[in-house]
Design a protein around this motif. Structure first.
Motif, PDB file in Angstrom:
ATOM      1  N   TRP A  11       0.829  -1.205   0.000  1.00 62.22           N
ATOM      2  CA  TRP A  11       0.000   0.000   0.000  1.00 62.22           C
ATOM      3  C   TRP A  11       0.866   1.258   0.000  1.00 62.22           C
ATOM      4  O   TRP A  11       0.511   2.251  -0.617  1.00 62.22           O
ATOM      5  N   GLU A  12       2.019   1.196   0.683  1.00 64.25           N
ATOM      6  CA  GLU A  12       2.892   2.366   0.749  1.00 64.25           C
ATOM      7  C   GLU A  12       3.443   2.729  -0.624  1.00 64.25           C
ATOM      8  O   GLU A  12       3.516   3.901  -0.966  1.00 64.25           O
ATOM      9  N   SER A  13       3.806   1.732  -1.399  1.00 59.48           N
ATOM     10  CA  SER A  13       4.321   1.999  -2.746  1.00 59.48           C
ATOM     11  C   SER A  13       3.262   2.698  -3.590  1.00 59.48           C
ATOM     12  O   SER A  13       3.542   3.692  -4.272  1.00 59.48           O
ATOM     13  N   TRP A  14       2.041   2.194  -3.536  1.00 61.21           N
ATOM     14  CA  TRP A  14       0.944   2.798  -4.302  1.00 61.21           C
ATOM     15  C   TRP A  14       0.622   4.193  -3.777  1.00 61.21           C
ATOM     16  O   TRP A  14       0.374   5.121  -4.554  1.00 61.21           O
ATOM     17  N   TYR A  15       0.647   4.357  -2.461  1.00 59.98           N
ATOM     18  CA  TYR A  15       0.361   5.660  -1.862  1.00 59.98           C
ATOM     19  C   TYR A  15       1.384   6.698  -2.326  1.00 59.98           C
ATOM     20  O   TYR A  15       1.026   7.792  -2.780  1.00 59.98           O
ATOM     21  N   TYR A  16       2.669   6.374  -2.216  1.00 55.13           N
ATOM     22  CA  TYR A  16       3.700   7.330  -2.622  1.00 55.13           C
ATOM     23  C   TYR A  16       3.713   7.561  -4.132  1.00 55.13           C
ATOM     24  O   TYR A  16       4.004   8.674  -4.589  1.00 55.13           O
ATOM     25  N   LEU A  17       3.376   6.542  -4.898  1.00 55.01           N
ATOM     26  CA  LEU A  17       3.246   6.744  -6.342  1.00 55.01           C
ATOM     27  C   LEU A  17       2.098   7.718  -6.620  1.00 55.01           C
ATOM     28  O   LEU A  17       2.223   8.613  -7.463  1.00 55.01           O
ATOM     29  N   TYR A  34      -3.929   5.649  -5.670  1.00 51.68           N
ATOM     30  CA  TYR A  34      -4.551   5.685  -4.338  1.00 51.68           C
ATOM     31  C   TYR A  34      -5.572   4.564  -4.186  1.00 51.68           C
ATOM     32  O   TYR A  34      -5.695   3.960  -3.124  1.00 51.68           O
ATOM     33  N   ARG A  35      -6.301   4.284  -5.241  1.00 52.83           N
ATOM     34  CA  ARG A  35      -7.280   3.194  -5.208  1.00 52.83           C
ATOM     35  C   ARG A  35      -6.577   1.861  -4.915  1.00 52.83           C
ATOM     36  O   ARG A  35      -7.045   1.062  -4.114  1.00 52.83           O
ATOM     37  N   LYS A  36      -5.432   1.635  -5.552  1.00 53.54           N
ATOM     38  CA  LYS A  36      -4.673   0.399  -5.311  1.00 53.54           C
ATOM     39  C   LYS A  36      -4.108   0.383  -3.898  1.00 53.54           C
ATOM     40  O   LYS A  36      -4.016  -0.670  -3.273  1.00 53.54           O
ATOM     41  N   SER A  37      -3.742   1.550  -3.386  1.00 50.98           N
ATOM     42  CA  SER A  37      -3.271   1.642  -2.005  1.00 50.98           C
ATOM     43  C   SER A  37      -4.384   1.222  -1.052  1.00 50.98           C
ATOM     44  O   SER A  37      -4.159   0.455  -0.112  1.00 50.98           O
ATOM     45  N   ILE A  38      -5.588   1.723  -1.296  1.00 48.46           N
ATOM     46  CA  ILE A  38      -6.735   1.368  -0.448  1.00 48.46           C
ATOM     47  C   ILE A  38      -7.060  -0.114  -0.574  1.00 48.46           C
ATOM     48  O   ILE A  38      -7.377  -0.773   0.411  1.00 48.46           O
ATOM     49  N   ASP A  39      -6.968  -0.642  -1.785  1.00 39.66           N
ATOM     50  CA  ASP A  39      -7.230  -2.075  -1.972  1.00 39.66           C
ATOM     51  C   ASP A  39      -6.231  -2.927  -1.184  1.00 39.66           C
ATOM     52  O   ASP A  39      -6.556  -4.011  -0.732  1.00 39.66           O
ATOM     53  N   SER A  40      -5.006  -2.424  -1.012  1.00 39.35           N
ATOM     54  CA  SER A  40      -3.985  -3.156  -0.267  1.00 39.35           C
ATOM     55  C   SER A  40      -4.082  -2.944   1.235  1.00 39.35           C
ATOM     56  O   SER A  40      -3.752  -3.825   2.017  1.00 39.35           O
ATOM     57  N   ASN A  41      -4.488  -1.749   1.644  1.00 39.65           N
ATOM     58  CA  ASN A  41      -4.606  -1.430   3.068  1.00 39.65           C
ATOM     59  C   ASN A  41      -5.748  -0.449   3.243  1.00 39.65           C
ATOM     60  O   ASN A  41      -5.572   0.755   3.091  1.00 39.65           O
ATOM     61  N   GLU A  42      -6.904  -0.978   3.577  1.00 39.84           N
ATOM     62  CA  GLU A  42      -8.119  -0.186   3.653  1.00 39.84           C
ATOM     63  C   GLU A  42      -8.103   0.855   4.761  1.00 39.84           C
ATOM     64  O   GLU A  42      -8.896   1.774   4.760  1.00 39.84           O
ATOM     65  N   THR A  43      -7.209   0.713   5.713  1.00 37.48           N
ATOM     66  CA  THR A  43      -7.254   1.588   6.879  1.00 37.48           C
ATOM     67  C   THR A  43      -6.140   2.638   6.896  1.00 37.48           C
ATOM     68  O   THR A  43      -5.771   3.129   7.957  1.00 37.48           O
ATOM     69  N   CYS A  44      -5.630   3.015   5.746  1.00 37.26           N
ATOM     70  CA  CYS A  44      -4.580   4.034   5.684  1.00 37.26           C
ATOM     71  C   CYS A  44      -5.227   5.416   5.577  1.00 37.26           C
ATOM     72  O   CYS A  44      -5.703   5.814   4.514  1.00 37.26           O
ATOM     73  N   SER A  45      -5.233   6.134   6.681  1.00 34.72           N
ATOM     74  CA  SER A  45      -5.867   7.449   6.712  1.00 34.72           C
ATOM     75  C   SER A  45      -5.153   8.462   5.813  1.00 34.72           C
ATOM     76  O   SER A  45      -5.793   9.360   5.262  1.00 34.72           O
ATOM     77  N   ASP A  46      -3.849   8.319   5.644  1.00 28.14           N
ATOM     78  CA  ASP A  46      -3.120   9.246   4.770  1.00 28.14           C
ATOM     79  C   ASP A  46      -3.601   9.142   3.324  1.00 28.14           C
ATOM     80  O   ASP A  46      -3.687  10.154   2.622  1.00 28.14           O
ATOM     81  N   THR A  47      -3.902   7.936   2.882  1.00 29.84           N
ATOM     82  CA  THR A  47      -4.403   7.758   1.522  1.00 29.84           C
ATOM     83  C   THR A  47      -5.746   8.451   1.366  1.00 29.84           C
ATOM     84  O   THR A  47      -5.985   9.160   0.386  1.00 29.84           O
ATOM     85  N   TRP A  48      -6.639   8.263   2.343  1.00 28.22           N
ATOM     86  CA  TRP A  48      -7.951   8.912   2.280  1.00 28.22           C
ATOM     87  C   TRP A  48      -7.803  10.425   2.268  1.00 28.22           C
ATOM     88  O   TRP A  48      -8.510  11.127   1.528  1.00 28.22           O
ATOM     89  N   CYS A  49      -6.897  10.953   3.062  1.00 26.32           N
ATOM     90  CA  CYS A  49      -6.670  12.395   3.106  1.00 26.32           C
ATOM     91  C   CYS A  49      -6.173  12.890   1.743  1.00 26.32           C
ATOM     92  O   CYS A  49      -6.631  13.923   1.243  1.00 26.32           O
ATOM     93  N   SER A  50      -5.278  12.152   1.124  1.00 24.01           N
ATOM     94  CA  SER A  50      -4.752  12.537  -0.186  1.00 24.01           C
ATOM     95  C   SER A  50      -5.835  12.483  -1.260  1.00 24.01           C
ATOM     96  O   SER A  50      -5.858  13.319  -2.170  1.00 24.01           O
TER      97      SER A  50
END
Length: 183
Positions: A11-17, A34-50
């Motif tokens: 999820w971190e790789s997708w988030y930073y990408l 970001y969608r792939k980040s969420i699919d990998s880790n649904e509970t990443c608040s930083d992704t939702w904020c982004s």
């Protein structure tokens, strides 16, 4: 890109990408990452904020609000998400809601936190303007619900991964910020 190639489920790789794409103005690619980040880790608040930031830049204010709310429902102490919600309300002319969000950001932030200084300055300026000038005329292009209602809005299905509802449903203690005080 190399990180995603090495670990497609990170999820971190997708988030930073997504962050990289966003900084380059590649909104569609950022959303996909970001969608792939969420699919990998649904509970990443930083992704939702982004995701909220992307929606806000596209003037999709209700979608931005919903993404920010996901972030603070997952991580109540997310100072940046509370600040972003405040900015969203402030720029929409909903100043009491903005104050409530800034006060919540102050409440959950640590003393000396760099974001706290910025929030404190915005809050001071905004509460001073409310006391002296009253509420500004005009209405936003897209009407936002008050924060007390927005906090309980359902998450749109297109934003949800397969188990995100479980992660968001865990926070049964979640409550909107308190009514602002203009002292």
């Amino acid at each position: 890109l190399k990180s995603v190639e090495l670990s497609r489920s990170s999820w971190e790789s997708w988030y930073y990408l997504g962050r990289c794409y966003s900084s380059r103005g590649l909104t569609h690619d950022a959303f996909l990452a970001y969608r792939k980040s969420i699919d990998s880790n649904e509970t990443c608040s930083d992704t939702w904020c982004s995701i909220g930031v992307l929606y806000q830049h596209q003037s999709q204010l209700l979608d931005a609000l919903q993404a920010y709310i996901c972030a603070v429902r997952l991580e109540r102490q997310h100072v940046i998400a509370w600040t972003d919600i405040g900015i969203l309300y402030e720029t929409s002319g909903l100043l009491l809601d903005a104050v409530a969000c800034y006060q919540e950001a102050m409440r959950v932030s640590q003393e000396g936190c760099p974001e706290r200084v910025s929030v404190e300055s915005r809050l001071h300026s905004l509460t001073g303007n409310l006391c002296w000038k009253g509420f500004p005329p005009g209405s936003p292009k897209e009407k936002l619900p008050p924060i007390c209602d927005a906090f309980y809005m359902p998450v749109p299905s297109e934003l949800l991964a397969r188990t995100i509802q479980k992660g968001l449903a865990k926070d049964t203690q979640a409550k909107p910020p308190a009514t602002p005080t203009l002292a």
